[in-house]
Design a protein around this motif. Structure first.
Motif, PDB file in Angstrom:
ATOM      1  N   VAL A 216       0.762  -1.213  -0.071  1.00 56.03           N
ATOM      2  CA  VAL A 216      -0.035   0.109  -0.049  1.00 56.03           C
ATOM      3  C   VAL A 216       0.833   1.192   0.000  1.00 56.03           C
ATOM      4  O   VAL A 216       1.892   1.282   0.644  1.00 56.03           O
ATOM      5  N   SER A 217       0.483   2.394  -0.796  1.00 55.97           N
ATOM      6  CA  SER A 217       1.197   3.621  -0.872  1.00 55.97           C
ATOM      7  C   SER A 217       0.578   4.885  -0.630  1.00 55.97           C
ATOM      8  O   SER A 217      -0.544   4.841  -0.995  1.00 55.97           O
ATOM      9  N   TRP A 218       1.221   5.776   0.037  1.00 57.98           N
ATOM     10  CA  TRP A 218       0.529   7.195   0.259  1.00 57.98           C
ATOM     11  C   TRP A 218       1.415   8.168  -0.708  1.00 57.98           C
ATOM     12  O   TRP A 218       2.478   8.153  -0.486  1.00 57.98           O
ATOM     13  N   ARG A 219       0.816   8.772  -1.362  1.00 55.81           N
ATOM     14  CA  ARG A 219       1.464   9.915  -2.231  1.00 55.81           C
ATOM     15  C   ARG A 219       1.906  10.910  -1.334  1.00 55.81           C
ATOM     16  O   ARG A 219       1.202  11.236  -0.067  1.00 55.81           O
ATOM     17  N   ARG A 220       3.194  11.619  -1.466  1.00 53.86           N
ATOM     18  CA  ARG A 220       3.699  12.127  -0.610  1.00 53.86           C
ATOM     19  C   ARG A 220       2.920  13.579  -0.269  1.00 53.86           C
ATOM     20  O   ARG A 220       2.565  14.056   0.653  1.00 53.86           O
ATOM     21  N   LYS A 221       2.470  14.161  -1.405  1.00 54.65           N
ATOM     22  CA  LYS A 221       1.644  15.369  -1.265  1.00 54.65           C
ATOM     23  C   LYS A 221       0.242  15.409  -0.475  1.00 54.65           C
ATOM     24  O   LYS A 221      -0.022  15.855   0.417  1.00 54.65           O
ATOM     25  N   LYS A 222      -0.361  14.228  -0.736  1.00 51.95           N
ATOM     26  CA  LYS A 222      -1.797  13.850  -0.070  1.00 51.95           C
ATOM     27  C   LYS A 222      -1.474  13.695   1.536  1.00 51.95           C
ATOM     28  O   LYS A 222      -2.133  13.959   2.338  1.00 51.95           O
ATOM     29  N   LEU A 223      -0.257  12.861   1.817  1.00 50.73           N
ATOM     30  CA  LEU A 223       0.132  12.620   2.976  1.00 50.73           C
ATOM     31  C   LEU A 223       0.487  13.841   3.795  1.00 50.73           C
ATOM     32  O   LEU A 223       0.178  13.826   5.101  1.00 50.73           O
ATOM     33  N   TYR A 224       1.381  14.668   3.154  1.00 53.08           N
ATOM     34  CA  TYR A 224       1.572  15.828   3.816  1.00 53.08           C
ATOM     35  C   TYR A 224       0.488  16.612   4.131  1.00 53.08           C
ATOM     36  O   TYR A 224       0.348  17.419   5.237  1.00 53.08           O
ATOM     37  N   LEU A 225      -0.735  16.701   3.349  1.00 54.90           N
ATOM     38  CA  LEU A 225      -1.861  17.440   3.495  1.00 54.90           C
ATOM     39  C   LEU A 225      -2.576  16.870   4.617  1.00 54.90           C
ATOM     40  O   LEU A 225      -3.220  17.523   5.534  1.00 54.90           O
ATOM     41  N   LEU A 226      -2.462  15.410   5.012  1.00 51.16           N
ATOM     42  CA  LEU A 226      -3.096  14.913   6.016  1.00 51.16           C
ATOM     43  C   LEU A 226      -2.582  15.096   7.233  1.00 51.16           C
ATOM     44  O   LEU A 226      -3.294  15.334   8.371  1.00 51.16           O
ATOM     45  N   PHE A 227      -0.956  15.195   7.258  1.00 46.38           N
ATOM     46  CA  PHE A 227      -0.247  15.513   8.477  1.00 46.38           C
ATOM     47  C   PHE A 227      -0.536  17.163   8.929  1.00 46.38           C
ATOM     48  O   PHE A 227      -0.643  17.257  10.010  1.00 46.38           O
ATOM     49  N   ALA A 228      -0.730  17.900   7.765  1.00 44.82           N
ATOM     50  CA  ALA A 228      -1.306  19.337   8.365  1.00 44.82           C
ATOM     51  C   ALA A 228      -2.550  19.394   9.042  1.00 44.82           C
ATOM     52  O   ALA A 228      -2.957  20.279   9.789  1.00 44.82           O
ATOM     53  N   LYS A 229      -3.386  18.505   8.483  1.00 43.02           N
ATOM     54  CA  LYS A 229      -4.819  18.601   9.254  1.00 43.02           C
ATOM     55  C   LYS A 229      -4.781  17.803  10.625  1.00 43.02           C
ATOM     56  O   LYS A 229      -5.546  18.145  11.283  1.00 43.02           O
ATOM     57  N   HIS A 230      -4.092  16.616  10.605  1.00 42.97           N
ATOM     58  CA  HIS A 230      -3.956  16.085  11.609  1.00 42.97           C
ATOM     59  C   HIS A 230      -2.637  15.723  12.296  1.00 42.97           C
ATOM     60  O   HIS A 230      -1.883  14.848  12.022  1.00 42.97           O
ATOM     61  N   ARG A 231      -2.185  16.473  13.266  1.00 46.53           N
ATOM     62  CA  ARG A 231      -0.766  16.391  13.882  1.00 46.53           C
ATOM     63  C   ARG A 231      -0.721  14.897  14.518  1.00 46.53           C
ATOM     64  O   ARG A 231       0.537  14.604  14.544  1.00 46.53           O
ATOM     65  N   TYR A 232      -1.592  14.622  15.016  1.00 40.00           N
ATOM     66  CA  TYR A 232      -1.586  13.035  15.872  1.00 40.00           C
ATOM     67  C   TYR A 232      -1.022  12.340  14.989  1.00 40.00           C
ATOM     68  O   TYR A 232      -0.082  11.421  15.142  1.00 40.00           O
ATOM     69  N   ILE A 233      -1.627  12.123  13.450  1.00 36.81           N
ATOM     70  CA  ILE A 233      -1.053  11.209  12.601  1.00 36.81           C
ATOM     71  C   ILE A 233       0.135  11.464  12.066  1.00 36.81           C
ATOM     72  O   ILE A 233       0.899  10.422  11.892  1.00 36.81           O
ATOM     73  N   ALA A 234       0.494  12.821  12.057  1.00 37.30           N
ATOM     74  CA  ALA A 234       1.886  13.166  11.607  1.00 37.30           C
ATOM     75  C   ALA A 234       2.844  12.401  12.669  1.00 37.30           C
ATOM     76  O   ALA A 234       4.148  12.022  12.398  1.00 37.30           O
ATOM     77  N   LYS A 235       2.729  12.808  13.935  1.00 36.73           N
ATOM     78  CA  LYS A 235       3.587  12.161  14.977  1.00 36.73           C
ATOM     79  C   LYS A 235       3.558  10.631  14.917  1.00 36.73           C
ATOM     80  O   LYS A 235       4.745   9.976  15.168  1.00 36.73           O
ATOM     81  N   VAL A 236       2.558   9.752  14.506  1.00 31.08           N
ATOM     82  CA  VAL A 236       2.448   8.274  14.493  1.00 31.08           C
ATOM     83  C   VAL A 236       3.394   7.907  13.451  1.00 31.08           C
ATOM     84  O   VAL A 236       4.194   7.020  13.556  1.00 31.08           O
ATOM     85  N   PHE A 237       3.022   8.638  12.101  1.00 29.76           N
ATOM     86  CA  PHE A 237       4.084   8.203  11.052  1.00 29.76           C
ATOM     87  C   PHE A 237       5.520   8.634  11.214  1.00 29.76           C
ATOM     88  O   PHE A 237       6.305   7.762  11.063  1.00 29.76           O
ATOM     89  N   ALA A 238       5.761   9.553  11.902  1.00 33.91           N
ATOM     90  CA  ALA A 238       7.292  10.028  12.247  1.00 33.91           C
ATOM     91  C   ALA A 238       7.811   8.706  13.156  1.00 33.91           C
ATOM     92  O   ALA A 238       8.955   8.401  12.810  1.00 33.91           O
TER      93      ALA A 238
END
Length: 312
Positions: A216-238
């Protein structure tokens, strides 16, 4: 002629407004329905959090208030008791339907369920947040046939982040084997972590499928947009990406031996798979060392280090 009496005698008025006192306790119990209702209420209030916890809670509360409704109708015989219990029963029943509907909306395919259980559930990620992660990749699962490449050295652009769901991927650089990638490991975590959102780069390694693989793949631009909306998800991925990089480094460290049998530590400046010092290839005082994870470059790239000066 006597005046008509508009009010009853005072002693009758007192008897009408004063409620009868409980002169003695009942000898028997309230009946099985009352006790069953109490048991359901106790079990309901022992529910946990999350969708399944809410479903458990409201299911038992619905059963409990249903039993108290029957009890108040048949035993208590008071309109207000019956109406209150019936209202609470209706509210809890509506909540059960609502939670069940929401839970149905966050169910996933088996491969996504396995990904959630293996990678995200142990971090406490809720199904709601995981649903946003799945929606970011549109729920698509890709396939790589045997001996086909996911990325080619120096050619494939770094524009996504991928997790292997099944199969095995072989990682090589300049034809030299580095390591294998197994299910629920990231395919391109070093490349992802080495680039800032505005940077571009290409793979410095080749990733080839040893057998039929699904990922399964996430496109960089879409994933960064998701991170901008949900900081919690950004921390989980990091967290999961850097943990994946650490696992790869330690797996390489276990295989890092020179010709004399000494093990090199990848956390130190010197890298593995180099010959003893007199046999190293020198070019104007520099050594060429293959395939180190270097955050200053584009992921897994060869780096150059200065050779120690010889002393007489």
């Amino acid at each position: 002629m006597e005046a008509p009496e508009f009010f009853p005698p005072s002693e009758n008025l007192t008897a009408a407004v004063v409620h009868p006192l409980c002169e003695e306790w009942k000898g028997g119990s309230e009946g099985a329905i009352f006790h069953l209702a109490s048991i359901f209420l106790v079990l309901g209030f022992m529910g946990g959090s999350g969708f399944y916890g809410l479903l458990y809670l409201f299911t038992f509360l619905t059963l409990g208030f249903f039993c108290t409704t029957i009890w108040s109708w048949s035993d208590a015989c008071t309109t207000d008791t019956f109406l209150w219990n019936f209202a609470l029963f209706g509210i809890c029943a509506v909540q059960v339907v609502h939670v069940a509907y929401r839970l149905r909306n966050v169910t996933f395919e088996k491969e996504f369920q396995d990904l959630y259980s293996y990678l995200f559930k142990k971090l406490g990620v809720s199904l709601t947040h995981f649903g946003k992660i799945v929606a970011c990749c549109e729920g698509d699962i890709h396939t790589i046939e045997k001996d086909h490449c996911f990325a080619m050295e120096g050619k494939t652009a770094i524009d996504k982040l991928s997790v292997l769901l099944s199969g095995r991927i072989r990682v090589t650089v300049n034809g030299e084997f580095l390591h294998d990638i197994y299910p629920f490991q990231f395919l391109d975590s070093p490349e992802w972590d080495s680039l800032r959102p505005s940077d571009e780069g290409v793979f410095q390694v080749t990733l080839r499928a040893d057998n039929c693989c699904r990922y399964v793949s996430w496109r960089r631009k879409k994933l960064y947009l998701l991170f901008a909306k949900h900081r919690y998800i950004a921390k989980v991925f990091a967290l999961v990406v850097r943990n994946d990089i650490a696992d790869k480094l330690y797996s390489l460290n276990d295989k890092a031996f020179d010709s004399r049998g000494f093990r090199y530590d990848l956390r130190l400046p010197t890298y593995c798979h180099v010959s003893p010092l007199p046999e190293l290839d020198r070019t104007d005082g520099f050594l060429r060392v293959p395939a180190q994870y270097d955050h200053g470059h584009r992921g897994r790239v060869p780096i150059t280090i200065t050779a120690p000066e010889e002393t007489d």
